[in-house]
Enzyme design. Structure first.
Site, mmCIF file in Angstrom:
data_model
loop_
_atom_site.group_PDB
_atom_site.id
_atom_site.type_symbol
_atom_site.label_atom_id
_atom_site.label_comp_id
_atom_site.label_asym_id
_atom_site.label_seq_id
_atom_site.Cartn_x
_atom_site.Cartn_y
_atom_site.Cartn_z
ATOM 1 N NE ARG A 174 11.963 -1.008 1.690
ATOM 2 C CZ ARG A 174 11.966 -1.373 0.618
ATOM 3 N NH1 ARG A 174 11.635 -2.311 -0.001
ATOM 4 N NH2 ARG A 174 12.927 -0.720 -0.314
ATOM 5 C CB ALA A 224 4.168 -0.247 2.300
ATOM 6 C CB CYS A 249 -0.865 0.262 1.329
ATOM 7 S SG CYS A 249 0.145 0.204 2.650
ATOM 8 C CG HIS A 266 7.191 5.243 -4.163
ATOM 9 N ND1 HIS A 266 7.324 4.025 -5.111
ATOM 10 C CD2 HIS A 266 7.777 4.313 -3.261
ATOM 11 C CE1 HIS A 266 7.472 3.118 -4.786
ATOM 12 N NE2 HIS A 266 7.573 3.145 -3.708
#
Lengths: 543, 460
Positions: free
Chosen positions: A98, A67, A64, A196
């Site tokens: 991550r 994230a 999503c 992003h």
């Protein structure tokens, strides 16, 4: 043993397997998916459907917006507190999962090992969570004394009307440190990609440009879209350092908030992951006149090319000589390993379905050891990542993405680097390529199968058809694929290895491929008594 | 130092959670649903949750974890997710052909007020659920309770949908297994077989999340409680529910719905909790305890007496889920160890009472807390104030272990950096032996690594 797909005469046309895939779908779904599966023809330049909503129930790989924003872009910055406003899950799942490595100097802040959350409860859903958020910010400040705090919204935050931006402004005023919010609720956009974009906007508005410090190097660059998974950025830092290139900021592997604040004083932006960071590159060029170039440090050849590209930009004899010296030395080391590994891996087949960038970059590494990529795709890339930036004007923004803000950026009259604009013009005339990315498809073979937002059903059918020697994807796919007897290399987490960037990274990757492609255990999957004649007659013990 | 911002100075917190000792509901529902045969879990929310939950379970088991999602967009978040779920149901039955879809919700669908029951009814009346197939559901709002609550809610959803009372009483017990590992479910079945107690174990993730490699991926592995078994639970003699947090709701539901009486017991971790479990089985199943179980118990006691000197008085910090922590604390006390710090992010009133009963006499200095702000930062700060000799909890403890140089035993969820938990049980006397072995190994490894050379021992 299953017969391998013969590709000596080129890749076979996969239309038959595509038909088989489509046959199982309800008609409407088949119609939608059809556009996201493309038989590649680099000569023709085909169009692919990408960045559209996920089909419910299809078993997607996607995540999503939260994230994409917190997990990917801001998460790696080591000295700010990333406070997640929402129920506990989002913060828990993004806690150290991550592998953005960090290496703080003695005494420097490092909050990477912590997970911060407002852990909102049902009463906050009913009465609003702003008061709790403010208290959480105050408590975080009191206990940890961070330089900055980023606040990340999760699904319910937008729905209950909490305004993280006004809370940020108020807290910034009260506490005197930089505090900024992100409306990265999970339901926005259609994938990580929207996150992003939202992160790029937030960092550009609230961080970049806050520190106009003096030059500290002759050649100052930023590395955009490099998140230091498994130490990738460390390897690149090593190369730049030796060449005498000053790496001001990395967005955002092993980064600090301060380094981002003076990123606008660089002379050149290098983009690694085009998908996640091209927005900042574009905005920095508009506002500050800093040109950007797309590079890839995945693969030894690509790394050499990228270093030369930087040297060419600065047009300095000493720098160019140093870069050539590094390349020659490193390539000598690389070649020894490459040749040895290639002898064992030549002719093998790979498939890769990864995020928004690596499915392209890693094809270079594979081809260096003679492995052919028969099929590839992204979870959440856009058409420009597949087809190249030339198609951007023809991309239609659909209803699901329309609400992701596009910032209007203006030239900063004081800080705009006219000198760089002039330099860019001159280099352009000499054929130097700026602001461009050709995408993945032009570099893939004819008849390779390109798939956007692949799902489980398609994965199964492709494995059956191609019988690849290696499949590259993520943790959710890993054991699914391996149960069918095909090794899977995680190209998100690197299976806890790495680095794979740069020259050292290439060597690591070759050796890893040698391990995975030539391992013994896969040959032992079938029990010997399955093929041996059955034993007739028996006697039982203790019965 | 990995956690170099953690100091012994404890600042009262009412809003900020740091390094949680819990996660959110839906992952528990997903895990419970994987314990029924032929079932595909479905997450009704935006797709990020589903990816995170699948990833976490996959990292924990190193096994495929399948689940689908409604993939909400901004539009569905405003207008409701009914269309998404209806479309998902059609797609899942057409493409992936499970027998059962088990739907859970997320904070998104709960906040906008989607009614799963109503949407599933609509799917049924619209003919979207094929003959002989099932869609079950459970609300799992992430802003209530924890992952354990989600497990409990799905377990309740399962029995609510399947358990039926017919005229014929079945000579069997329902065992609600609580949130334990596939290895533990397997161990429960082994014990039940030794005891010769006919039973239905729900859920059962053995042969689902510990499946063998044979070159073929099975989307629905051979394990999992079957539909006829679940239906028959309404006709059982009694329900034995293991772990109050995970199983109470389902047990109560079985009683209300099918008049199956229930008793709630601790998970059989350690000596006394396993004793209680075995005694209950004997009583409820009218069977005697076989010699082989007495022997297992005797072996566990034997090893504790043999190695008592290494255990006596050792201070231990624990974190995790209440159902595990309560019998574990009791086990540690039985071995004369001192569980001094215990945190659980999962709320629930009986936690403190149970801990008080176990600890007040033998470990009066113990500090324990659950629910809001009972996180790993707080526990670490307690450790900074006054150190411990041993840590027991999930993988996230490795940061504290390294910083403070404290031996560390992995237990609980998630364990994402080691294997073993899915193959070797911690339940029963044999599980107790394994916990004991792990504890002794890390304590003795620590002694070997740090003692002066002259007191380095060959025999221990």
């Amino acid at each position: 043993m299953v017969k391998k797909l013969d590709i000596t005469q080129g890749l076979p046309d996969p239309s038959k397997v595509m038909d088989e895939i489509m046959a199982k779908y309800p008609t409407k779904i088949a119609k939608k998916r059809q556009k996201s599966l493309v038989v590649n023809d680099p000569a023709e330049g085909k169009e692919i459907q990408a960045n559209v909503r996920t089909i419910p129930g299809i078993i997607t790989q996607r995540g999503c917006t939260y994230a994409g924003c917190k997990g990917v872009v801001l998460g790696p910055t080591r000295d700010i507190i990333n406070l997640v406003h929402g129920p506990i899950g989002c913060s828990f799942y993004a806690w150290l999962t991550r592998r953005n490595q960090t290496r703080p100097a003695e005494g420097e802040d490092n909050f990477i090992t912590y997970s911060f959350s407002t852990d909102i409860q049902d009463s906050n859903i009913v009465f609003g969570g702003e008061a709790k958020l403010k208290d959480a910010v105050r408590e975080a400040f009191e206990i940890f004394k961070p330089k900055a705090i980023g606040i990340f919204s999760t699904c319910p935050v937008g729905l209950i009307g909490d305004d993280v931006h006004s809370v940020s402004r108020e807290m910034k005023e009260e506490l005197g440190i930089n505090i900024f919010g992100f409306s990265c609720e999970g339901y926005r956009g259609v994938s990580q990609s929207a996150g992003h974009h939202i992160a790029n906007n937030g960092v550009f508005k609230n961080v970049i440009g806050n520190n106009n410090r003096d030059r500290i190097g002759k050649f100052q660059i930023n590395l955009l879209g490099e998140y230091n998974i498994g130490g990738d950025a460390f390897e690149l830092e090593r190369l730049f350092d030796e060449a005498g290139i000053t790496l001001l900021s990395t967005f955002s592997g092993n980064s600090t908030i301060e380094s981002m604040e003076y990123a606008h004083t660089a002379d050149l932006n290098l983009i690694m992951c085009h998908r996640s960071i091209n927005y900042i590159a574009e905005m920095m060029e508009e506002k500050y006149g800093i040109p950007w170039v797309k590079v890839s440090f995945i693969g030894a050849e690509g790394s050499a090319k990228a270093l030369r590209k930087v040297a060419e930009y600065f047009d300095d004899a000493e720098l160019s000589a140093k870069v050539e010296e590094i390349i020659e030395r490193e390539m000598t080391k690389v070649e020894v390993v490459r040749e040895a590994v290639k002898a064992k891996t030549e002719g093998k087949l790979a498939m890769m379905f990864v995020g928004g960038s690596r499915a392209h970059h890693y094809q270079d590494l594979f081809s260096e050891i003679g492995v052919t990529t028969v099929s590839a795709g992204y979870e959440f890339a856009h058409r420009d990542d597949y087809e190249g930036r030339d198609v951007i004007p023809s991309i239609k923004i659909d209803a699901d993405t329309r609400n992701i803000e596009d910032l209007t950026v203006e030239k900063d009259l004081e800080l705009y680097r006219e000198d760089l604009a002039v330099k860019k013009e001159k280099l352009l005339k000499n054929g130097y390529e700026f602001s461009n990315y050709d995408g993945m498809m032009p570099e893939m073979k004819k008849n390779s199968l390109v798939i956007d937002d692949i799902n489980h059903w398609e994965t199964e059918k492709l494995i059956e058809y191609y019988k690849p020697d290696i499949f590259c994807a993520g943790i959710k796919e890993k054991y699914v694929v391996q149960k069918s007897g095909v090794p899977l290399k995680q190209l998100h987490s690197y299976d806890y290895g790495g680095p794979y960037a740069g020259f050292e990274g290439a060597i690591n990757f070759y050796l890893e491929m040698e391990r995975m492609l030539c391992t013994r255990i896969w040959k032992m999957v079938t029990t010997p008594w399955k093929t041996d004649p059955e034993i007739v007659g028996s006697f039982a013990i203790n019965e | 130092m990995l956690l170099n911002h953690t100091t012994s100075k404890i600042v009262e917190r009412k809003a900020l959670t740091v390094n949680p000792a819990k996660t959110c509901q839906p992952i528990g529902a997903m895990y419970a649903a994987l314990g029924i045969h032929g079932c595909l879990p479905h997450s009704h929310g935006s797709q990020g949750c589903c990816s995170y939950h699948r990833s976490t379970l996959t990292r924990h088991y190193k096994e495929p974890v399948m689940a689908a999602t409604s993939s909400f967009t901004e539009g569905s978040s405003v207008f409701g997710g009914q269309a998404n779920l209806l479309q998902a149901i059609t797609n899942i039955f057409t493409i992936y052909e499970p027998d059962i879809i088990a739907v859970h919700s997320t904070c998104l669908s709960e906040t906008i007020g989607d009614d799963l029951g109503q949407i599933v009814s609509k799917a049924a009346s619209d003919g979207k659920i094929p003959e002989g197939k099932h869609v079950i559901q459970a609300p799992t709002p992430s802003y209530v309770g924890s992952h354990v609550t989600g497990y409990a809610n799905m377990l309740e959803g399962i029995v609510k949908y399947f358990a039926k009372k017919s005229d014929s009483l079945k000579n069997q017990l329902n065992i609600l297994s609580g949130w334990v590992e596939p290895s533990d479910m397997r161990e429960l079945k082994r014990i039940l077989k030794l005891m010769k107690v006919k039973n239905v174990l729900l859920p059962d993730t053995s042969d689902v999340l510990d499946s063998p490699m044979n070159g073929k991926f099975e989307m629905y592995p051979k394990g999992g409680t079957t539909i006829p078994e679940m239906v028959s639970m309404g006709d059982s003699l009694h329900t034995l529910a293991l772990g109050e947090w995970a199983t109470e709701k389902a047990a109560i539901n079985l009683d209300n719905q099918c008049k199956v009486k229930f008793s709630i017991q601790d998970l059989p971790i350690g000596i006394q909790a396993t004793d209680r479990f075995i005694q209950s089985l004997a009583k409820l199943g009218s069977v005697s305890v076989p010699e082989s179980i007495n022997d297992e118990r005797g072996r566990l006691i034997d090893v504790i007496t043999d190695m008592h000197q290494y255990l006596y008085g050792k201070r231990v910090a624990l974190w995790g889920d209440p159902d595990q922590l309560i019998p574990l604390a009791e086990f540690l006390v039985d071995m004369d160890m001192k569980p001094v710090y215990i945190v659980s992010g999962t709320p629930g009133k009986t936690f403190e009472k149970r801990m008080e009963k176990i600890l007040s006499k033998s470990v009066p200095e113990a500090k324990y807390k659950n629910g809001a702000n009972a996180d790993m930062l707080l526990m670490h700060q307690w450790i900074k104030e006054n150190p411990v000799d041993l840590l027991i909890g999930n993988t996230y403890g490795k940061y504290i272990s390294r910083d403070e140089k404290i031996p560390f035993v992995r237990m609980g969820f998630p364990i994402i950096d080691r294997v073993g938990h899915s193959y070797f049980p911690t339940l029963g006397y044999m599980g107790g032996l394994r916990i004991l072995e792990k504890i002794l190994s890390v304590l003795m490894d620590q002694q070997d690594a740090t003692c002066p050379e002259e007191s380095f021992e060959l025999v221990m």
